[in-house]
Motif scaffolding. Structure first.
Motif, PDB file in Angstrom:
ATOM      1  N   LEU A  37       0.508  -1.201   0.275  1.00 39.19           N
ATOM      2  CA  LEU A  37      -0.257   0.425  -0.467  1.00 39.19           C
ATOM      3  C   LEU A  37       0.866   1.085   0.360  1.00 39.19           C
ATOM      4  O   LEU A  37       0.456   2.544  -0.671  1.00 39.19           O
ATOM      5  N   LYS A  41       1.210   3.992  -3.228  1.00 32.00           N
ATOM      6  CA  LYS A  41       1.208   5.557  -3.507  1.00 32.00           C
ATOM      7  C   LYS A  41       2.135   5.968  -3.603  1.00 32.00           C
ATOM      8  O   LYS A  41       2.210   7.500  -3.763  1.00 32.00           O
ATOM      9  N   ARG A  67      -8.519  -3.418  -1.288  1.00 29.32           N
ATOM     10  CA  ARG A  67      -7.854  -1.961  -0.321  1.00 29.32           C
ATOM     11  C   ARG A  67      -6.851  -1.039  -2.085  1.00 29.32           C
ATOM     12  O   ARG A  67      -7.395  -0.198  -1.802  1.00 29.32           O
ATOM     13  N   PHE A  68      -6.663  -2.032  -2.827  1.00 31.09           N
ATOM     14  CA  PHE A  68      -6.089  -1.669  -4.002  1.00 31.09           C
ATOM     15  C   PHE A  68      -7.351  -0.818  -4.487  1.00 31.09           C
ATOM     16  O   PHE A  68      -6.922   0.744  -5.547  1.00 31.09           O
ATOM     17  N   LYS A  70     -10.039   0.499  -3.972  1.00 33.50           N
ATOM     18  CA  LYS A  70     -10.315   1.450  -3.276  1.00 33.50           C
ATOM     19  C   LYS A  70      -9.628   3.011  -3.462  1.00 33.50           C
ATOM     20  O   LYS A  70      -9.951   4.059  -3.319  1.00 33.50           O
ATOM     21  N   LEU A  71      -8.640   2.556  -3.681  1.00 30.92           N
ATOM     22  CA  LEU A  71      -7.981   3.919  -4.140  1.00 30.92           C
ATOM     23  C   LEU A  71      -8.028   3.727  -6.052  1.00 30.92           C
ATOM     24  O   LEU A  71      -7.866   3.047  -7.070  1.00 30.92           O
ATOM     25  N   ASP A  72      -8.486   4.923  -6.166  1.00 31.16           N
ATOM     26  CA  ASP A  72      -9.035   5.689  -7.345  1.00 31.16           C
ATOM     27  C   ASP A  72      -7.827   5.285  -8.604  1.00 31.16           C
ATOM     28  O   ASP A  72      -8.271   5.231  -9.467  1.00 31.16           O
ATOM     29  N   ASN A  75      -7.273   1.751 -10.350  1.00 32.26           N
ATOM     30  CA  ASN A  75      -8.087   1.107 -11.140  1.00 32.26           C
ATOM     31  C   ASN A  75      -8.551   0.945 -12.431  1.00 32.26           C
ATOM     32  O   ASN A  75      -8.038  -0.269 -12.812  1.00 32.26           O
TER      33      ASN A  75
END
Length: 122
Positions: A37, A41, A67-68, A70-72, A75
């Motif tokens: 995570l 980032k 969790r990945f 959920k990070l725009d 996608n």
């Protein structure tokens, strides 16, 4: 191509790094979900490969995938399951959970590289 490989087994990580490096990929290894995570980032990635079993008392690859997602920014990045789970139905189970592709261990590197090439990740 920048590839994140999330794998708690150092030998598996080393083998994947060596094989993908032959195709001019820059492989970033994360030993657990928390490290992964942090990497997503900080780095621009083209592909993420995730082991499902990431060790005792660690988030597993399925939770990490959620969790990945959920990070725009992630996608549009393919996430492949790379796992020792190889029983009938496992491939469909991981695809249904949201992985883009599934590879059982030991990984057939020719097949992996062909899939990477076919989806245009390079």
């Amino acid at each position: 191509m920048n590839v994140l490989y999330v794998e708690d087994n150092k030998i598996n990580a080393m083998v994947m790094d060596k094989m993908l490096s032959k195709s001019n990929s820059n492989v970033i290894i994360a030993e657990n979900g928390s490290q992964a995570l942090k990497v997503v980032k900080e780095k621009t990635l083209d592909l993420i490969l995730v082991d499902i079993n990431l060790g005792l008392n660690q988030m597993d690859g399925c939770e990490l995938l959620q969790r990945f997602r959920k990070l725009d920014i992630l996608n549009s990045i393919p996430v492949f399951a790379v796992t020792a789970y190889a029983m009938p139905g496992d491939e469909q189970r991981f695809i249904d959970l949201g992985f883009d592709k599934y590879f059982s261990k030991p990984v057939n590197f020719d097949k992996l590289l062909a899939v990477i090439s076919a989806i245009g990740v390079s």
